[in-house]
Design an enzyme around this catalytic site. Structure first.
Site, mmCIF file in Angstrom:
data_model
loop_
_atom_site.group_PDB
_atom_site.id
_atom_site.type_symbol
_atom_site.label_atom_id
_atom_site.label_comp_id
_atom_site.label_asym_id
_atom_site.label_seq_id
_atom_site.Cartn_x
_atom_site.Cartn_y
_atom_site.Cartn_z
ATOM 1 N N ASP A 1 -6.596 -1.782 -5.415
ATOM 2 C CA ASP A 1 -7.949 -1.420 -5.240
ATOM 3 C C ASP A 1 -8.564 -0.671 -3.651
ATOM 4 O O ASP A 1 -9.843 -1.488 -3.760
ATOM 5 C CB ASP A 1 -9.141 -2.337 -5.169
ATOM 6 N N HIS B 1 -11.083 -7.922 -3.308
ATOM 7 C CA HIS B 1 -10.440 -7.330 -2.266
ATOM 8 C C HIS B 1 -11.494 -8.152 -1.257
ATOM 9 O O HIS B 1 -11.275 -7.889 -0.281
ATOM 10 C CB HIS B 1 -10.350 -5.999 -1.877
ATOM 11 N N TYR C 1 0.958 -0.847 -0.191
ATOM 12 C CA TYR C 1 -0.177 -0.517 -0.064
ATOM 13 C C TYR C 1 0.921 1.447 -0.360
ATOM 14 O O TYR C 1 2.067 1.596 1.098
ATOM 15 C CB TYR C 1 -1.149 -0.028 1.099
#
Length: 301
Positions: free
Chosen positions: A81, A173, A52
């Site tokens: 996402d 996700h 991330y």
């Protein structure tokens, strides 16, 4: 956050993965540092890293320098996402343990008037401005292969190919971010229908909904190079490394039985003809855009 399941968390996952010759994808939101997790397995054990990007890009650059130094991180899974936290109502109802910390992101859990919401509150460090042009920046930070995790349509798969990434992960996700987003297996069929050229240009992985060995076989038959398994391994982690290894044995047994029953002896023999998709073919898009709806942005009133 695997330590919420078992005290050894991702370290137990690493040990089990090494014993069974599979790869763990370490998250930026792991309960331990990447160094601690990789030390729980032999030095030769490869790992992936789910990245991330931090709002403070310098922190991501520093993290990537650490990953480069490890030597056994074989791919960076750039997660795209989760630019915004999904509406996870069950999470909101749970009071968060405020002692929970994420060493690589620097986040600590807390509660607010909306409840716990670990994903919402502990994901505030994620850079919502990430865009395709940032792949060039990421290339300057690492020579490790880059995989885009979170592709949910053929158009984005084509963009990933155009930007020269090494692979993509089809994923919604775990169905926990955008309600009504398509399951990864349907996106896999969309790619086969709308842009089959991507399978020759890069690796295509499927993440989400893999629960049985038959699920693995179907994904591989339909063009996936590999699959990701998330929740089942977290459930198995209740029993520590032993549970992780036991789950792998179950999935391998199911996969091998399925292979025998469809008449193949090696995964190199998989092909789409082994899967009947007629029941879901009507759900697979036939074009990159909507087949008939047109956008009318201006009001006539």
């Amino acid at each position: 956050m695997a330590k919420m399941i078992h005290p050894e968390g991702e370290k137990a996952l690493a040990g089990g993965a090494a014993r069974k010759n599979i790869i763990q994808c370490i998250s930026s939101s792991a309960s331990f540092t990447a160094e601690e997790i990789t030390r729980a397995a032999p030095a030769s054990q490869p790992s992936f890293f789910q990245l991330y990007v931090n709002n403070d890009r310098s922190k991501t650059e520093a993290l990537l320098r650490r990953l480069n130094a490890l030597g056994n991180i074989k791919a960076i899974f750039l997660t795209v996402d989760a630019a915004a936290a999904g509406k996870r109502e069950a999470d909101e109802r749970v009071t968060a343990d405020t002692s929970t910390t994420l060493p690589m992101s620097g986040m600590t859990s807390r509660n607010d008037k909306r409840g716990g919401g670990l994903g919402r509150l502990m994901g505030t460090f994620i850079d919502a401005n990430l865009n395709w042009d940032d792949i060039a920046w990421l290339r300057t930070c690492t020579g490790i292969p880059i995989v885009i995790k979170g592709i949910q349509c053929a158009a984005d798969a084509q963009l990933a190919m155009r930007y020269g990434v090494d692979g993509i992960v089809l994923s919604n996700h775990g169905g926990r971010n955008l309600d009504t987003s398509p399951p990864a297996i349907l996106v896999l069929l969309e790619l086969q229908r709308c842009c089959p050229e991507v399978f020759d240009a890069m690796e295509v992985h499927v993440d989400g909904g893999i629960r049985r060995g038959t699920d693995i076989l179907k994904a591989l038959c339909l063009g996936a190079k590999a699959v990701g398994v998330g929740r089942p391994f977290l459930y198995a982690l209740n029993y520590g490394q032993e549970g992780v290894e036991h789950l792998f044995d179950i999935l391998r047994d199911e996969l091998e039985v399925a292979m025998r029953l469809v008449g193949i002896t090696d995964l190199s023999q998989v092909h789409p003809g082994l899967v009947n998709t007629l029941d879901v073919d009507h759900l697979v898009p036939t074009s990159l855009g909507h087949p008939y709806a047109r956008w009318r942005p201006k009001s006539n009133l």
